[in-house]
Scaffold this motif. Structure first.
Motif, PDB file in Angstrom:
ATOM      1  N   THR A  26       0.844  -1.122   0.058  1.00  0.00           N
ATOM      2  CA  THR A  26       0.008  -0.117  -0.048  1.00  0.00           C
ATOM      3  C   THR A  26       0.763   1.222   0.069  1.00  0.00           C
ATOM      4  O   THR A  26       2.128   0.902   0.040  1.00  0.00           O
ATOM      5  N   ALA A  64      -5.814   1.166   1.157  1.00  0.00           N
ATOM      6  CA  ALA A  64      -6.240   0.562  -0.173  1.00  0.00           C
ATOM      7  C   ALA A  64      -4.943  -0.355  -0.633  1.00  0.00           C
ATOM      8  O   ALA A  64      -4.048  -0.049  -0.256  1.00  0.00           O
ATOM      9  N   TYR A  65      -5.604  -1.469  -1.191  1.00  0.00           N
ATOM     10  CA  TYR A  65      -4.515  -2.525  -1.922  1.00  0.00           C
ATOM     11  C   TYR A  65      -5.094  -3.331  -2.861  1.00  0.00           C
ATOM     12  O   TYR A  65      -6.433  -3.305  -2.539  1.00  0.00           O
TER      13      TYR A  65
END
Length: 133
Positions: A26, A64-65
């Motif tokens: 991330t 987020a990833y």
């Protein structure tokens, strides 16, 4: 304490070890690691600070990833100037259709591979080690 640089010794002695858990890549734009997140790797880039963190910590922090990885440590103490280990490992995994993100630490090389195929990656690397003897 210097590491090994002989490719044959590196391959035969790599002893791949799968670390427990799922890891994700991330980034944070401001360079500040969120509270409760303990990266296993950081990389400072112009676009932001890349973090490799346990998936559960990324989820808890709302990071987020897109890529969930298994983390394999090659237990051989490789010299940073060693030639060929990364290429040999990457080729073995690529031939099996596995992506591999390699990060060199001072003592060991660390591989991040698709989580669902991490055990397969370890088996392929063990076979490579046996075949290099």
């Amino acid at each position: 304490m210097s590491g090994e640089s002989d490719l044959r010794k590196l391959l035969t002695g790599m002893r791949p070890e799968l670390n427990a858990g799922c890891y994700v890549f991330t980034t944070v734009d401001d360079g500040v690691v969120p509270v409760g997140v303990t990266p296993v790797v950081t990389v400072a880039e112009r676009e932001g600070l890349t973090l490799v963190v346990p998936q559960r910590e990324a989820d808890a922090a709302g990071l987020a990833y897109a890529y969930v990885a298994g983390w394999i440590t090659l237990r051989v103490h490789s010299a940073l100037e060693a030639v060929g280990l990364t290429a040999a490992v990457a080729r073995e995994l690529a031939d099996a259709g596995l992506s591999c993100n390699v990060i060199a630490g001072f003592h060991h090389d660390h591989l991040f591979v698709p989580y669902e195929r991490a055990a397969e990656a370890v088996a392929l690397l063990e076979d490579l080690a046996r075949g290099s003897a």
